[in-house]
Design a protein around this motif. Structure first.
Motif, PDB file in Angstrom:
ATOM      1  N   TYR A  94      36.545   4.957  -6.112  1.00 44.33           N
ATOM      2  CA  TYR A  94      36.041   5.564  -4.882  1.00 44.33           C
ATOM      3  C   TYR A  94      35.588   4.484  -3.896  1.00 44.33           C
ATOM      4  O   TYR A  94      35.797   4.614  -2.679  1.00 44.33           O
ATOM      5  N   ALA A  95      34.969   3.429  -4.404  1.00 49.30           N
ATOM      6  CA  ALA A  95      34.538   2.345  -3.519  1.00 49.30           C
ATOM      7  C   ALA A  95      35.742   1.689  -2.846  1.00 49.30           C
ATOM      8  O   ALA A  95      35.713   1.394  -1.637  1.00 49.30           O
ATOM      9  N   ARG A  96      36.809   1.476  -3.593  1.00 49.54           N
ATOM     10  CA  ARG A  96      37.995   0.842  -3.007  1.00 49.54           C
ATOM     11  C   ARG A  96      38.619   1.746  -1.945  1.00 49.54           C
ATOM     12  O   ARG A  96      39.032   1.278  -0.877  1.00 49.54           O
ATOM     13  N   PHE A  97      38.694   3.041  -2.233  1.00 48.89           N
ATOM     14  CA  PHE A  97      39.270   3.987  -1.269  1.00 48.89           C
ATOM     15  C   PHE A  97      38.465   3.973   0.033  1.00 48.89           C
ATOM     16  O   PHE A  97      39.032   3.934   1.133  1.00 48.89           O
ATOM     17  N   LEU A  98      37.146   3.982  -0.076  1.00 50.44           N
ATOM     18  CA  LEU A  98      36.297   4.008   1.114  1.00 50.44           C
ATOM     19  C   LEU A  98      36.382   2.695   1.896  1.00 50.44           C
ATOM     20  O   LEU A  98      36.458   2.691   3.122  1.00 50.44           O
ATOM     21  N   HIS A  99      36.384   1.574   1.187  1.00 55.42           N
ATOM     22  CA  HIS A  99      36.430   0.278   1.858  1.00 55.42           C
ATOM     23  C   HIS A  99      37.791   0.027   2.503  1.00 55.42           C
ATOM     24  O   HIS A  99      37.857  -0.374   3.669  1.00 55.42           O
ATOM     25  N   GLU A 100      38.865   0.251   1.744  1.00 52.42           N
ATOM     26  CA  GLU A 100      40.186  -0.170   2.199  1.00 52.42           C
ATOM     27  C   GLU A 100      40.915   0.874   3.025  1.00 52.42           C
ATOM     28  O   GLU A 100      41.717   0.525   3.903  1.00 52.42           O
ATOM     29  N   LYS A 101      40.668   2.155   2.764  1.00 54.80           N
ATOM     30  CA  LYS A 101      41.478   3.195   3.397  1.00 54.80           C
ATOM     31  C   LYS A 101      40.750   3.958   4.507  1.00 54.80           C
ATOM     32  O   LYS A 101      41.388   4.475   5.412  1.00 54.80           O
ATOM     33  N   ILE A 102      39.434   4.056   4.417  1.00 55.96           N
ATOM     34  CA  ILE A 102      38.686   4.768   5.457  1.00 55.96           C
ATOM     35  C   ILE A 102      37.859   3.801   6.298  1.00 55.96           C
ATOM     36  O   ILE A 102      37.768   3.925   7.509  1.00 55.96           O
ATOM     37  N   GLY A 103      37.255   2.802   5.652  1.00 51.54           N
ATOM     38  CA  GLY A 103      36.492   1.809   6.394  1.00 51.54           C
ATOM     39  C   GLY A 103      35.133   2.294   6.856  1.00 51.54           C
ATOM     40  O   GLY A 103      34.605   1.814   7.859  1.00 51.54           O
ATOM     41  N   MET A 104      34.561   3.245   6.121  1.00 51.01           N
ATOM     42  CA  MET A 104      33.247   3.787   6.481  1.00 51.01           C
ATOM     43  C   MET A 104      32.620   4.414   5.255  1.00 51.01           C
ATOM     44  O   MET A 104      33.322   5.005   4.427  1.00 51.01           O
ATOM     45  N   LEU A 105      31.293   4.293   5.131  1.00 49.55           N
ATOM     46  CA  LEU A 105      30.554   4.950   4.061  1.00 49.55           C
ATOM     47  C   LEU A 105      29.334   5.646   4.638  1.00 49.55           C
ATOM     48  O   LEU A 105      28.893   5.323   5.746  1.00 49.55           O
ATOM     49  N   TYR A 106      28.807   6.591   3.858  1.00 49.98           N
ATOM     50  CA  TYR A 106      27.555   7.272   4.185  1.00 49.98           C
ATOM     51  C   TYR A 106      26.558   7.027   3.056  1.00 49.98           C
ATOM     52  O   TYR A 106      26.952   6.904   1.890  1.00 49.98           O
ATOM     53  N   PRO A 107      25.270   6.965   3.370  1.00 48.71           N
ATOM     54  CA  PRO A 107      24.248   6.823   2.319  1.00 48.71           C
ATOM     55  C   PRO A 107      24.224   8.036   1.404  1.00 48.71           C
ATOM     56  O   PRO A 107      24.776   9.094   1.726  1.00 48.71           O
ATOM     57  N   VAL A 108      23.567   7.888   0.263  1.00 47.16           N
ATOM     58  CA  VAL A 108      23.456   8.993  -0.685  1.00 47.16           C
ATOM     59  C   VAL A 108      22.684  10.143  -0.038  1.00 47.16           C
ATOM     60  O   VAL A 108      21.666   9.932   0.645  1.00 47.16           O
ATOM     61  N   ASN A 109      23.188  11.355  -0.214  1.00 44.00           N
ATOM     62  CA  ASN A 109      22.525  12.539   0.313  1.00 44.00           C
ATOM     63  C   ASN A 109      21.162  12.725  -0.352  1.00 44.00           C
ATOM     64  O   ASN A 109      20.996  12.471  -1.546  1.00 44.00           O
ATOM     65  N   ASP A 110      20.171  13.188   0.418  1.00 42.86           N
ATOM     66  CA  ASP A 110      18.800  13.322  -0.099  1.00 42.86           C
ATOM     67  C   ASP A 110      18.730  14.223  -1.328  1.00 42.86           C
ATOM     68  O   ASP A 110      17.977  13.945  -2.272  1.00 42.86           O
ATOM     69  N   ASN A 111      19.493  15.316  -1.331  1.00 41.07           N
ATOM     70  CA  ASN A 111      19.419  16.254  -2.459  1.00 41.07           C
ATOM     71  C   ASN A 111      20.048  15.670  -3.720  1.00 41.07           C
ATOM     72  O   ASN A 111      19.538  15.867  -4.831  1.00 41.07           O
ATOM     73  N   LEU A 112      21.151  14.953  -3.573  1.00 36.47           N
ATOM     74  CA  LEU A 112      21.755  14.285  -4.726  1.00 36.47           C
ATOM     75  C   LEU A 112      20.804  13.220  -5.267  1.00 36.47           C
ATOM     76  O   LEU A 112      20.615  13.094  -6.477  1.00 36.47           O
TER      77      LEU A 112
END
Length: 368
Positions: free
Chosen positions: A146-164
């Motif tokens: 999942y980290a590779r997909f977000l870094h290489e293919k989308i280029g953006m991340l979001y912080p962990v949701n408060d409820n999770l």
């Protein structure tokens, strides 16, 4: 590029420290174990795979439509906000929503890795320790993917949701050895499986479909492990002890249901939080999605022996009580079959392409 440079919102401090409680337990009995759990441990060893090799990372992904899921799944679809958006705005929103979804998957997988390691440490039975060790490796692989997909293919991340984050913290702070099972294997993994399945079955993009199908193949074993271990243990508990765990499940289910609104994404597009929450609640697609999310949790909770009146009423109030009749074994078998089918189709196509290349080379070499 460092992950911190890719966060859409400020994630806060780089480390989140959760105080650990509870005992580390050693077992000196090395020659006994439950046959079903040892068989699952063997399967866990047999089914290890390399995310760098099994997934075709050369597949292109459009960051402005990474998942190809219907726009109707977006809570503001059909609203005045949606009507005012340009095509570029809509592409940007799709990118943010996909980033938010897969970021929560990523953070959840790191949580699952920590919880699986905690189970290795705290569970009293060696057969459960052995299986949990294979699951820890599975979760590490999922976080990597999942980290590779977000870094290489989308280029953006979001912080962990408060409820999770809240449910992860509650799960890890509890000193009772069965709570990482209950919080992670049943609640977080069960809900994640349903979310993975919804996207897997609606996306028309091959790379996210591969990722989700292969991750779900592993997760089917993890849920089976939690069911086996907790069903055996909960038969020994008093009514009062069972009620305590049911309260944890009720609170966790409400947290997980509210985790899935994606309100923080809409806020980044200038929509006030209260309005964003209302759109989420009114969305017919998301209402169906929230119901389906519990298709893995409710029958599992019932199966392990947590089925008191208050818990049942909570599921009635959430509108998911009927999910208790879902065939969990069938759902898990289908997850495994879909991954195997995807492998067969992919590698058959690759083999056919290689044969064609060889035939063309032979034909070219035969020409004078």
């Amino acid at each position: 590029m460092p992950t911190y440079d890719l966060y859409a919102n400020d994630p806060g401090a780089p480390l989140w420290q959760v105080p650990a409680t509870g005992a580390a337990r050693f077992s000196w009995e090395y020659d006994e174990g439950r046959d079903r759990l040892l068989a699952l441990y063997q399967k866990g060893k047999d089914k290890q795979w390399d995310g760098q090799k099994r997934i075709d990372w050369d597949l292109e992904v459009d960051p402005y439509d990474p998942l190809g899921t219907p726009d109707e799944s977006i809570s503001i679809y059909g609203t005045p906000h949606w009507a005012r958006m340009t095509d570029r705005d809509k592409g940007e929103l799709r990118k943010h929503l996909a980033s938010w979804q897969f970021s929560q998957f990523l953070h959840g997988e790191q949580g699952a890795m920590v919880c699986a390691a905690r189970i290795v440490e705290s569970v009293p039975d060696l057969d459960a320790k052995l299986y949990s060790a294979t699951q820890t490796m599975d979760e590490a692989r999922h976080a990597e993917i999942y980290a590779r997909f977000l870094h290489e293919k989308i280029g953006m991340l979001y912080p962990v949701n408060d409820n999770l984050r809240s449910l992860l913290g509650d799960t890890l702070r509890d000193s009772r050895w069965d709570m990482p099972y209950l919080g992670m294997q049943v609640l977080i993994e069960g809900l994640a499986l349903a979310a993975f399945g919804m996207i897997r079955d609606t996306t028309d993009k091959p790379l996210p479909k591969q990722i989700l199908a292969y991750v779900m193949q592993d997760e089917a074993r993890h849920v089976a492990f939690g069911r086996m271990a907790l069903r055996d243990y909960y038969k020994q508990l008093t009514d009062a002890e069972l009620r305590e765990r049911e309260e944890f499940v009720i609170e966790g289910c409400y947290l997980m249901r509210d985790r899935l609104r994606g309100v923080e994404v809409l806020e980044n597009f200038g929509i006030p939080k209260t309005e964003a929450e209302e759109y989420s609640e009114r969305s017919e697609f998301l209402a169906l999605f929230r119901q389906l999310l519990f298709s893995r949790i409710v029958p599992c909770v019932k199966d392990i022996g947590l089925w008191g009146k208050r818990l049942q009423q909570a599921y009635v109030d959430m509108g998911v009580f009927d999910m208790s009749n879902s065939n969990l074994d069938l759902l898990m078998a289908q997850d495994e079959e879909l991954a195997e089918k995807l492998d067969a189709e992919r590698f058959a196509a690759e083999e056919e392409a290689r044969v064609s290349e060889v035939e063309e080379a032979i034909e070219a070499g035969a020409k004078p």
